[in-house]
Structure formats: structure tokens, C-alpha cells
Design a protein around this motif. Structure first.
Motif, PDB file in Angstrom:
ATOM      1  N   UNK A  53      -0.879   5.373   0.898  1.00  0.00           N
ATOM      2  CA  UNK A  53      -2.333   5.406   1.055  1.00  0.00           C
ATOM      3  C   UNK A  53      -3.130   5.190  -0.220  1.00  0.00           C
ATOM      4  N   UNK A  54      -2.476   4.756  -1.280  1.00  0.00           N
ATOM      5  CA  UNK A  54      -3.203   4.546  -2.539  1.00  0.00           C
ATOM      6  C   UNK A  54      -3.968   3.229  -2.556  1.00  0.00           C
ATOM      7  N   UNK A  55      -3.628   2.328  -1.623  1.00  0.00           N
ATOM      8  CA  UNK A  55      -4.222   0.998  -1.667  1.00  0.00           C
ATOM      9  C   UNK A  55      -3.580   0.113  -2.719  1.00  0.00           C
ATOM     10  N   UNK A  56      -2.501   0.593  -3.336  1.00  0.00           N
ATOM     11  CA  UNK A  56      -1.819  -0.186  -4.386  1.00  0.00           C
ATOM     12  C   UNK A  56      -0.318  -0.217  -4.116  1.00  0.00           C
ATOM     13  N   UNK A 105      -8.533  -1.797  -8.914  1.00  0.00           N
ATOM     14  CA  UNK A 105      -7.469  -1.378  -9.827  1.00  0.00           C
ATOM     15  C   UNK A 105      -7.705  -1.919 -11.239  1.00  0.00           C
ATOM     16  N   UNK A 156       0.859  -1.195   0.000  1.00  0.00           N
ATOM     17  CA  UNK A 156       0.000   0.000   0.000  1.00  0.00           C
ATOM     18  C   UNK A 156       0.887   1.234   0.000  1.00  0.00           C
ATOM     19  N   UNK A 168      -2.552 -10.044  -4.570  1.00  0.00           N
ATOM     20  CA  UNK A 168      -2.229  -9.675  -3.185  1.00  0.00           C
ATOM     21  C   UNK A 168      -1.263 -10.689  -2.569  1.00  0.00           C
ATOM     22  N   UNK A 221      -6.635   5.611   1.463  1.00  0.00           N
ATOM     23  CA  UNK A 221      -7.637   4.710   0.883  1.00  0.00           C
ATOM     24  C   UNK A 221      -7.050   3.298   0.747  1.00  0.00           C
ATOM     25  N   UNK A 222      -7.786   2.295   1.209  1.00  0.00           N
ATOM     26  CA  UNK A 222      -7.243   0.949   1.159  1.00  0.00           C
ATOM     27  C   UNK A 222      -8.060   0.010   0.293  1.00  0.00           C
ATOM     28  N   UNK A 223      -9.275   0.444  -0.056  1.00  0.00           N
ATOM     29  CA  UNK A 223     -10.132  -0.435  -0.813  1.00  0.00           C
ATOM     30  C   UNK A 223     -10.310   0.120  -2.205  1.00  0.00           C
ATOM     31  N   UNK A 224      -9.344  -0.190  -3.084  1.00  0.00           N
ATOM     32  CA  UNK A 224      -9.462   0.325  -4.444  1.00  0.00           C
ATOM     33  C   UNK A 224      -9.702  -0.834  -5.397  1.00  0.00           C
TER      34      UNK A 224
END
Ligand SMILES: Cc1ncc(COP(=O)(O)O)c(C=O)c1O
Ligand SMILES: Cc1ncc(COP(=O)(O)O)c(C=O)c1O
Ligand SMILES: [Mg+2]
Ligand SMILES: [Mg+2]
Ligand SMILES: [Mg+2]
Ligand SMILES: [Mg+2]
Lengths: 364, 364
Positions: free
Chosen positions: A31-34, B6, A28, B16, B1-4
Motif C-alpha cells: 500500500x505504499x504506492x511504490x 516519490x 505497489x 512505471x 495509498x496509491x498516489x505518491x
């Protein structure tokens, strides 16, 4: 094993701080979640990473404004043909100081006439040519040199003043010391020694030199493509460039090039002293005035002890001390991220090894 | 943000599981006390990583024994000139199905005579040519095609049977489905869609085709160099190859290509249904029989809503839905690592967006 002393020649030791930061952010990023590896190279987040790396290079290496900073792939080895493909017109001069210079020359021969400007080959590459041996080569397309000879452990401590643009392979000592960038038309370096992971090649090119480049080349083999697109013509090695930025953050926080240069000199001195004070048990390969502060190469007077040394060193937690396949003997690569303490530990080990095997060491 | 969610076109979502494994091992790989990025590419530990990745490729893609598996750098874009440099003799045929095919053709023109075998250009690349439109081209050095057109969102669902060796850019759908490798002389793919991070290019080459390659090329631009050295002629992109191995571990644990192919079809179907059942609010770009299971491209009947869609989608946690610069509109790239749930979420969002803006959607 968690306590290793990494003397690899490249890929090589990286700063713990950079690796730990990468670890923290790996899944992560910011904070982008990626992960950085999942970011589009056309997006804002990656743009910041890309721009950050370039800015740090310009600042830390004091790169003049008329130099472009580029990220390529293919390692230094792809620069060997790219340089002549882009720039070799009438004739180019190659200064031979080791195996990598020879490879660069061999690739240039595919593209035009080459001349050997000076060569240390007859002396088994122990010595860097004296500066007054290098002519100005005013008529040449360029003069090519290798600043640090990873395999033989020699290094230029000052650079020739040529009239032709000077092209330099700095793969194994870039960012280890201050350099007069404006003395060069083009500098290239694979990242995997002082800069980051393998997979990205740094190129600095003076705009005036770029103007001489040939046109009509395949896009990916033309420096101009990378200049015009800010190294984003195609997908760059996103994660490698990110790591390079983290390594340069660490370098800046460590005091920049002046400080790192001092540290590197001190580390090298420690090892060369151990060699010089070993009563001939250890023999340095490089001539004193040509010694590298990055790769310390030496042999054992009794060559039969080399494999014993490597075995015992391995058991004691030392990694990467074997000499290059083409030279043999031993080599300690002490790039920026190798701690002083690792050099101290190696010196201790060398002394103990000598004491233990001293009588055998005498039987050459 | 953690729930994206993509939907990037590449670099793109990675599993993941692979990222978490990399994170865990990042500073200390397999008890070595070193990061993978710090390993010598000539050492045993890296050798295991390298061999593992190659083995997994051979197994999962069912690569016949007479095909070499290579890792290069420079992305698919460097393959565009490398293929003709190595193989273009009398003439090569290029089948044009999108922007990437066109780029491949443009680079080939530097090296010899090219012919266009079939082209979807006049129809704005909505359609893949029918197989019976492709001749055997028995006299050609090779026939070049692009299996999946990332930008236009079209995909070949069967491959032509040419007499000339078939060369295929599979950058955006390799490892998304089973493929008849033995129908191809050479397959190449940048890793950054289904295979791992950017910075490594996978090449599969049939030995019989390799035998036709030209000699006397610069080492780094000759496939033979990579074959002879097992892709270790120079420093490979060590970390990228490691990640590729982790991604293939995940793929195998997920059931391999048969299972992933089914999943990919189901994900694509979900999105295409949402488009088809939108009463013309969303318009698919690709012709039905040519639709890609990797890149779902569509526009809004009311183009003025495109930027609104992207803005609202962004706020709702969707990443990478903008169409390619050269085409516009919208694109959802749904590579292997994009979960079914992300496609469901996108379909929900599309329906809500349509309901909210339905009356404006009618004003084309
Ligand atoms: C001075 C020098 N030049 C070139 C190379 C080749 O670099 P690469 O493996 O990135 O092609 C090396 C590798 O060690 C090197 O030390
Ligand atoms: C089908 C196809 N070919 C080639 C490329 C170019 O790849 P690279 O950026 O690795 O050079 C892409 C990139 O998206 C692609 O999708
Ligand atoms: Mg992208
Ligand atoms: Mg050398
Ligand atoms: Mg090494
Ligand atoms: Mg396309």
C-alpha cells in the motif's frame, strides 16, 4: 513453455510462492504506492523488510545471539579475498574439496601464508576428506572449507572440530539442512541457490572472531563496517534482500529446515538410485559417502550420448542439466525450491533414455 | 495509498513502464517458464538480457568503442577503494565537492599519496569550483571528481580538461543528460538513482586507461577481470541488470538523453523558481551557477517549520523530502523517472505551505 523442470546450478529455481508474492507486490508494495525497488534504504518501510529477513535467518537457521547476520554484495567470490584481508595473520589453512575451494585459496595467497589442510584433488574431488584427517590447526588464523561442492557434487555430512576458527563457504547448501552454526567462526553464501536472487551475499560471523579482524581496511572490505551499520553503511541490494525474506517465509511455511532437509534427502535419493540401478549406463561422479544432496553429478558410460541426452532433455522441458564447464557430464541441481515431482520426472526421463539408447550405452 | 510523489534520493522512483513490464514477466520470462531470477547466468536467455543492457548503454550514452561497459556489485562505495587499488601510483588528485567526494578521498588514502585539487568545503559545498581552478595534473595517476553532489544539491555543468585521466563518480546524474564520455578515463555509478534498482554498479572504462591498471590484484577487485569476462567472472546481479535494461528501454522510448535532459531541466527550473520566488521563506542551498538538476536542496528560513513541512508533505503524499542526515533541511530528488506532474504538485504544496505558515516563516 510453461512447464519446465529447473535444475540450474545457480541462479536456480525459486519457490513459486515467493515469486508470485513478489509479482503481486511489484508495483505497489504494502500500500505504499511504490515498488520495493523504489524505497529508500533509510526509510521505515525498508527497515521492516531488512529486519524481517534478518529475523527469519536467525530463527530458521537457529543462529546464536553472538553471531552477526550481514548482507554484502559481490557474491561468494568477493568473500574469497575479504576473508584473508580481514583475518589472515600468521597462516591460514585451506581444505580443498573442489574448484571453489581452490579459488578461495588462490585469493588468500595475495594476503599471506597458506597451507593445504587436506585435499581431494588427486582423486578428482570425488571424495570429502575423513574428519580425522583434519587437524586442529590451533595456531592458524582460520581454517577454510567448502560445505558443498557445487561443481563436483560432493558434500560434507559432518564438520571438523578445529581449534582455529572455521570459515565455511556454504553457497550451495545453506538453508538446505540444519547446521551447527556455533562450530564456525564465519559462514558465507551467495544467495542465488537456496536463498533468493543473485546480488546478495549472506555472512554470519561470530563476535569473538570479528574481534580478531584487522583494522585500517577500506570500509567496504571490512566486516566491521557491516556489523556496525547493520549492513546499511551504503545502499544495500534492497530488492534481493526482500526476495530473500520471501523465500524464507516460504521455507518456514514449508516446515523449516528439518522438513526441507528430509525433502532434499528424498529428492537426492531418488536420483542416486536411478544412477545406481542403471547397470552402469549412468555413472555417479561422487563417492557414495560424499554424495551431495544438492548437486547430483553423473556421466554417461558412453560419453557420445551426453549431447543427445541434453538435447532430448531440453525438448522434454528439463533445464540446466549440463555439467559445469570445467567437469563436463551432467548435473542436476536440486536446491530447496526444486519440487520432488521434478526429480521424479527426471528419473522417468533417465529410464526412458536408457531404454531407448541401451545398446549404444554399452559401447563405452 | 496509491498516489505518491516519490522524491527519494536513491533508491528512487523508477519508470512505471519498466516496473509494469517486470511485473508482467516476473514469474514467466519470455515464455521460458522461469523468472529472470531463476535463469542461469551462463545460459542463452540471460545472455540476451546482459547483451541488451550493454547495447542500450552504449547507444543511449553514445559510449565510444574504446570504452568497456562493466557491471559490478558493491555500489559506488566499493568503487572508492577499487579506483586507487587499480590505478593509484605516484599520486592522485581529488576534487572535493561534497560528502561523497570526501569518502572517495578517504578510501584512496589507504593506497597512496593523494592531493586535493580544489575544494568547496569551506563554502559548505554550495559551489562547484570554476573550471579554470582545475589544473591539468599531467603527472597524476588520475583526477577524481563527483559530477553531481546528491547531498548538497550541486552539479558540474561542464567538465575539466585534465591531462591525467579523469575519473568520475556519476552515481546521481548518469543518464540524466548527454555527457562527453571521451573526456573521462573511468566513470562509475551505482544504479539506484537513474538506472534501476540498487545492487548493480555501472563502470565505463577507456581501454587506454585500463592498460595502466595494476596486476596481481584479487580477481574481484580488478577491473581487468570484469573486462576479460564481460562482467561474467562470477554470478552477476541478474535481476538488477534486467531491470536496468527495462529502464533504458523506457528512456529510449521517451526520446533518449536529449529529451530527458530537457525534461529534467524543466522540472528543476520549476522547483528553483518556487524557491527563488518565496520571498526568502525557502532558501536554496546551492549557489545559482552550481545548482543540480537532480537534487534540489533547500531549507526553511524558520528551521522550526522543517518538521512541520515534512509531516504535512507526508500526509499529502510526498515521499523522501527530508534532507540528508548530514545536512538537514529539505531535498527533492527529481531523477529521470520523477514526473513533471510530481514537481508541479510539490510546487503547489510549497506555495500552500508558505501561505499557511507565512507569518511564522518570517520569525527566523
Ligand atoms: C560453493 C560455491 N562457492 C562460490 C561460488 C561463487 O559464487 P558467486 O558467483 O556468488 O561469486 C559458487 C558459485 O556457484 C559456489 O557454488
Ligand atoms: C554521488 C554518490 N556517490 C556515491 C554514493 C554511494 O553509493 P552506494 O550506496 O551505491 O555505495 C552515493 C549514494 O547516494 C552518491 O549519491
Ligand atoms: Mg534514500
Ligand atoms: Mg566445486
Ligand atoms: Mg548457473
Ligand atoms: Mg554530496
Amino acid at each position: 513453455m510453461n512447464d519446465v523442470h529447473n535444475f540450474n546450478a545457480g541462479p536456480a529455481a525459486l519457490p513459486k510462492q515467493a515469486l508470485e508474492r513478489a509479482q503481486k507486490e511489484l508495483v505497489n508494495f504494502d500500500g505504499t504506492g511504490m515498488s520495493v525497488m523504489e524505497l529508500s534504504h533509510r526509510g521505515d518501510t525498508y527497515d521492516r523488510i531488512h529486519t524481517h529477513a534478518i529475523k527469519k535467518i536467525r530463527k530458521l537457521l537457529d543462529v546464536p545471539d553472538d553471531y552477526h547476520i550481514l548482507f554484502l554484495q559481490g557474491g561468494a567470490s568477493l568473500q574469497f579475498p575479504m576473508v584473508p584481508m580481514n583475518f589472515l595473520d600468521s597462516q591460514a589453512t585451506y581444505i580443498l574439496t573442489g574448484a571453489w575451494s581452490e579459488k578461495a585459496l588462490a585469493e588468500a595467497k595475495h594476503f599471506g601464508k597458506t597451507v593445504i589442510g587436506a585435499s581431494g584433488k588427486d582423486g578428482n574431488y570425488k571424495q570429502i576428506p575423513a574428519l580425522n584427517q583434519i587437524s586442529e590447526h590451533a595456531q592458524d588464523s582460520y581454517v577454510h572449507m567448502t560445505s558443498n561442492n557445487t561443481i563436483y557434487g560432493t558434500q560434507w555430512h559432518a564438520f571438523p572440530n578445529t581449534k582455529a576458527p572455521l570459515v565455511c563457504d556454504m553457497s550451495s547448501d545453506i538453508f538446505s539442512r540444519r547446521i551447527p552454526v556455533n562450530q564456525f567462526g564465519l559462514i558465507y553464501a551467495g544467495a542465488q541457490k537456496n536463498l533468493g536472487p543473485s546480488g546478495v551475499t549472506l555472512v554470519l560471523i561470530q563476535d569473538a572472531f570479528l574481534q580478531r579482524a584487522k583494522s585500517g581496511l577500506p570500509a567496504m572490505l571490512s566486516y566491521d563496517t557491516f556489523v556496525k551499520s547493520n549492513s546499511l553503511y551504503n545502499t544495500p541490494p534492497v530488492f534481493s534482500i526482500y526476495m530473500l525474506g520471501l523465500v524464507l517465509d516460504w521455507l518456514e511455511e514449508s516446515g523449516g529446515l528439518t522438513e526441507i532437509e528430509n525433502r532434499n534427502k528424498a529428492k537426492a535419493q531418488l536420483l542416486y538410485e536411478a544412477i545406481d540401478e542403471s547397470d552402469g549406463f549412468y555413472i555417479g561422479h561422487a563417492a557414495q559417502d560424499s554424495r551431495s544432496n544438492m548437486n547430483v553429478t553423473f556421466t554417461l558410460a558412453n560419453d557420445a550420448l551426453t549431447s543427445v541426452f541434453l538435447q532430448e532433455a531440453k525438448e522434454a522441458g528439463f533445464v540446466g542439466l549440463n555439467g559445469h564447464r570445467s567437469v563436463g557430464g551432467l548435473r542436476a541441481s536440486i536446491y530447496n525450491a526444486v519440487p520432488y515431482a521434478s526429480c521424479e520426472a527426471l528419473v522417468d526421463f533417465m529410464k526412458q533414455f536408457k531404454n531407448k539408447h541401451a545398446e549404444k550405452g554399452a559401447t563405452v
